[in-house]
Write an enzyme that holds these catalytic residues in place. Structure first.
Site, PDB file in Angstrom:
ATOM      1  N   LYS A   1       0.821  -1.209   0.000  1.00 35.98           N
ATOM      2  CA  LYS A   1       0.000   0.000   0.000  1.00 35.98           C
ATOM      3  C   LYS A   1       0.856   1.259   0.000  1.00 35.98           C
ATOM      4  CE  LYS A   1      -3.906  -2.219   2.332  1.00 35.98           C
ATOM      5  NZ  LYS A   1      -4.807  -2.222   3.517  1.00 35.98           N
TER       6      LYS A   1
ATOM      7  N   GLY B   1     -15.695 -16.862  -5.369  1.00 35.53           N
ATOM      8  CA  GLY B   1     -15.881 -18.296  -5.543  1.00 35.53           C
ATOM      9  C   GLY B   1     -14.793 -19.066  -4.839  1.00 35.53           C
ATOM     10  N   HIS B   2     -15.017 -20.356  -4.709  1.00 41.88           N
ATOM     11  CA  HIS B   2     -14.012 -21.274  -4.182  1.00 41.88           C
ATOM     12  C   HIS B   2     -13.987 -22.509  -5.069  1.00 41.88           C
ATOM     13  CE1 HIS B   2     -12.434 -19.361  -0.623  1.00 41.88           C
ATOM     14  NE2 HIS B   2     -13.644 -19.040  -0.220  1.00 41.88           N
TER      15      HIS B   2
ATOM     16  N   ILE C   1     -15.077 -25.449  -4.924  1.00 46.19           N
ATOM     17  CA  ILE C   1     -16.331 -26.162  -5.151  1.00 46.19           C
ATOM     18  C   ILE C   1     -17.183 -25.489  -6.212  1.00 46.19           C
ATOM     19  CG2 ILE C   1     -17.604 -24.981  -3.310  1.00 46.19           C
ATOM     20  CD1 ILE C   1     -18.888 -27.693  -2.639  1.00 46.19           C
ATOM     21  N   ASN C   2     -17.127 -24.148  -6.269  1.00 49.45           N
ATOM     22  CA  ASN C   2     -17.915 -23.410  -7.248  1.00 49.45           C
ATOM     23  C   ASN C   2     -17.344 -23.544  -8.656  1.00 49.45           C
ATOM     24  OD1 ASN C   2     -17.637 -21.231  -4.615  1.00 49.45           O
ATOM     25  ND2 ASN C   2     -19.614 -22.144  -5.080  1.00 49.45           N
ATOM     26  N   TYR C   3     -16.025 -23.451  -8.761  1.00 47.96           N
ATOM     27  CA  TYR C   3     -15.393 -23.533 -10.083  1.00 47.96           C
ATOM     28  C   TYR C   3     -15.597 -24.907 -10.707  1.00 47.96           C
ATOM     29  CZ  TYR C   3     -13.062 -19.626  -7.758  1.00 47.96           C
ATOM     30  OH  TYR C   3     -12.805 -18.489  -7.043  1.00 47.96           O
TER      31      TYR C   3
ATOM     32  N   ASP D   1      -8.467 -26.126  -6.884  1.00 48.11           N
ATOM     33  CA  ASP D   1      -7.318 -25.401  -6.349  1.00 48.11           C
ATOM     34  C   ASP D   1      -5.978 -25.954  -6.824  1.00 48.11           C
ATOM     35  OD1 ASP D   1      -8.735 -23.533  -4.947  1.00 48.11           O
ATOM     36  OD2 ASP D   1      -8.518 -24.480  -3.002  1.00 48.11           O
TER      37      ASP D   1
END
Length: 379
Positions: A65, A128-129, A131-133, A159
């Site tokens: 930052k 998303g994670h 499981i979603n992909y 993953d």
């Protein structure tokens, strides 16, 4: 580091899951990977040693930052061969560390990007994670038993298989091409795409008419009695994968069914009744008793081991599929190279003089590093 990627330098912008896994693969193939993470509190500095995905490389805390922190990363990029990041699309650009800025400083840079949905498309910015992909890719739906809900295969398909592993493959492929062309490029690795790639054979079977769009009734999804996991007398499990005829013959021999009048192996109409028959037989012995039976046969039948048991299996132990680092048993580097073997070491989180010395080894001036520390850009 040893390994076929020795001499390659990679900047990893800290993330979780697939990016650290890809970076671990690159590091254990010999690349010098420097992980840039958020400045950590003293209590969090053990993370690099206890999180096995962070092994085999050094991490330093940089405040991205601050202008000084971003400037430091851009200077490191001038000396790097590749960068990997796992931010949502547009985040790296807003930080001043997008492909245009980075490759403007180093045209040979391979810029590896890891996302769930990809860099473009209507869902590219959505959360998303794994499981979603894999659900949208069509990879989750087929996994499970007949009449039951799909079963998430941990986070291996999205993953790590479709994500981190393909990111590492993409980066190495682009590095190979850059060695010939002198130009880097952006690698857009999406877990959606990777999970879809992993089920290519399923699409092949569908095209051949050998796969039904019904869960748990096909050759590889527990529909077949010869490709199934069975309960044993002691509450253990036994895995059977006797697809080819010679292996199936040995399977029948081990089960005491050699010479019995049975339906043809590939007669799907009889798969359910054969599965019940096999299940009854497997429940008559313990897991280890069946292991002794099938240890003498080539039946593609093996005990199901827990992660705690797997390192102690005689074959696994002799092959050193697992190693112990810092008192922790963990998977060894893979794949293996006979002439330039890779190596796994404990991860290191560097602060103070150690971090300064590392940055100097990357070619930065000591005075510039000291200035960044005084300005609060370095942990």
């Amino acid at each position: 580091m040893s390994g076929p990627l020795a001499g390659v330098r990679v900047i990893e912008l800290g993330g979780i899951g697939p990016v650290p896994y890809a970076s671990m693969l690159l590091a254990e193939a010999g690349a010098e990977v420097l992980r840039i993470t958020r400045p950590e509190s003293p209590a969090g500095r053990g993370t690099a040693g206890s999180d096995l995905l962070l092994r085999s490389r050094a991490s330093i805390g940089v405040d991205l930052k601050t202008d000084g922190g971003v400037g430091l990363v851009l200077e490191l990029i001038e000396r790097a061969d590749a960068l990997v990041e796992g931010f949502r699309p547009g985040v790296a650009e807003r930080m001043g560390l997008g492909p245009a800025e980075c490759r403007g400083r180093n045209p040979r840079l391979v810029f590896g990007r890891m996302t769930g949905w990809g860099q473009e498309g209507p869902w590219s910015g959505a959360a998303g994670h794994d499981i979603n992909y894999i659900a949208i890719a069509g990879a989750l739906w087929p996994i499970g038993r007949e009449g039951e809900r799909p079963v998430p295969p941990l986070n291996l398909v999205g993953d790590f298989g479709g994500g981190g592993m393909l990111l590492a493959f993409g980066v190495v492929s682009a590095l190979f091409e850059a060695g010939r062309s002198g130009n880097g490029q952006v690698v857009d690795a999406a877990m959606l795409d990777g999970a879809a790639s992993l089920i290519t054979m399923l699409f092949s079977l569908r095209a051949l008419g050998a796969w039904q769009d019904q869960r748990g009734v096909n050759l590889l999804d527990t529909g077949a009695h010869f490709y199934e996991v069975y309960d044993t007398a002691d509450g253990g499990y036994f895995a059977v994968g006797a697809i080819e005829a010679p292996f199936y013959a040995d399977l029948l021999k081990g089960l005491g069914l050699e010479g019995a009048e049975l339906p043809h192996q590939m007669d799907r109409a009889h798969w359910p009744e054969m599965k019940e028959r096999f299940a009854s037989i497997f429940r008559s012995k313990t897991r280890d008793e069946w292991a002794a039976v099938f240890g003498e046969l080539d039946a593609c039948a093996t005990p199901v081991l827990s992660p705690a048991e797997a390192p102690r299996h005689p074959h696994v132990s002799e092959r050193r599929t697992f190693v112990e680092i810092g008192g922790v048993v963990q998977p060894a580097p893979a794949p293996r190279f006979d002439r330039t073997p890779g190596e796994a070491t404990a991860g290191r989180y560097l602060t103070g003089d150690d971090a300064d010395a590392l940055l100097v080894s990357w070619g930065l001036e000591g005075a510039a590093v000291a200035s960044l520390r005084e300005g609060g850009s370095l942990a």
